[in-house]
Write an enzyme that holds these catalytic residues in place. Sequence first.
Site, PDB file in Angstrom:
ATOM      1  N   HIS A 123     -22.390 -60.333  14.545  1.00  0.00           N
ATOM      2  CA  HIS A 123     -23.042 -61.387  13.762  1.00  0.00           C
ATOM      3  C   HIS A 123     -24.506 -61.562  14.154  1.00  0.00           C
ATOM      4  O   HIS A 123     -24.886 -61.350  15.313  1.00  0.00           O
ATOM      5  CB  HIS A 123     -22.305 -62.712  13.988  1.00  0.00           C
ATOM      6  CG  HIS A 123     -22.686 -63.799  13.050  1.00  0.00           C
ATOM      7  ND1 HIS A 123     -22.540 -63.715  11.684  1.00  0.00           N
ATOM      8  CD2 HIS A 123     -23.227 -65.023  13.271  1.00  0.00           C
ATOM      9  CE1 HIS A 123     -22.957 -64.832  11.111  1.00  0.00           C
ATOM     10  NE2 HIS A 123     -23.388 -65.638  12.052  1.00  0.00           N
ATOM     11  N   CYS A 178     -24.881 -61.570   6.882  1.00  0.00           N
ATOM     12  CA  CYS A 178     -25.529 -62.411   7.897  1.00  0.00           C
ATOM     13  C   CYS A 178     -26.902 -61.882   8.322  1.00  0.00           C
ATOM     14  O   CYS A 178     -27.824 -62.670   8.547  1.00  0.00           O
ATOM     15  CB  CYS A 178     -24.625 -62.613   9.106  1.00  0.00           C
ATOM     16  SG  CYS A 178     -24.206 -61.115  10.022  1.00  0.00           S
ATOM     17  N   ASP A 210     -20.428 -63.908   6.003  1.00  0.00           N
ATOM     18  CA  ASP A 210     -19.822 -63.338   4.800  1.00  0.00           C
ATOM     19  C   ASP A 210     -20.169 -61.863   4.622  1.00  0.00           C
ATOM     20  O   ASP A 210     -20.011 -61.313   3.540  1.00  0.00           O
ATOM     21  CB  ASP A 210     -20.266 -64.120   3.563  1.00  0.00           C
ATOM     22  CG  ASP A 210     -21.775 -64.059   3.329  1.00  0.00           C
ATOM     23  OD1 ASP A 210     -22.495 -63.591   4.238  1.00  0.00           O
ATOM     24  OD2 ASP A 210     -22.233 -64.485   2.255  1.00  0.00           O
TER      25      ASP A 210
END
Length: 227
Positions: free
Chosen positions: A205, A99, A96
């Site tokens: 990520h 991370c 979102d």
Amino acid sequence: MTESCSNASRSSSSSLNSSFHDDTEDDQTIAAILAEEESSKVDGKLSKRLSHLDSIPHTPRVIEKIPDVSEASLDHERLSERLVTYNLEEMQIEGDGNCQFRALADQLFRNPDHHKVVRKEVIKQLKHERKLYEGYVPMKYRSYLKKMKKSGEWGDHVTLQAAADRFAAKINLVTSFKETSYIEIVPNGKTPTKELWLSFWSEVHYNSLYERGDVPAQKPRKKHWLF
């Protein structure tokens, strides 16, 4: 007119009091969570087992380029292979925009939902020790802080260094970079009191890392990068 001004004054005062109350409660929550640090220290067994890995010097930097889909897919495949080789497993962190902070919160407090606490403490570190980080930020520093304060703003290698400094932690990154599989981020002028392990799918990520089979049970998440 007088009544209108009086009402506006009361409204403004009420708003300020509410804001102050919220900040106080927030700070109390932060203090309670930070008190958990002593019971959340990592025992260092991963570092002992993976002590043969060579790391490169860490240079704090902001995000400059997001890989395209093809490049990102190759990077993720490379990272997955490394995790298998090192017998590591990812705890999947919600994608979102928070991370990095969620992964750090999981490693620090065993609860990724404390990401707001981590972000707030990192911002405090960036403010109070401006001279340590300003040279790595290619924009007005105040604008950088304002941007980074926002929930959902991606963390970068500057915020990672600030997190290492604030929490006196050595942050270990297993990465998808071609050049190196492993980066160590150590606190400036401090002996680390804890070790945090993250996987880093380059500029896409972060996940929290554990030895294979040791990933704690987690609640269902709304969204993952990998599912």
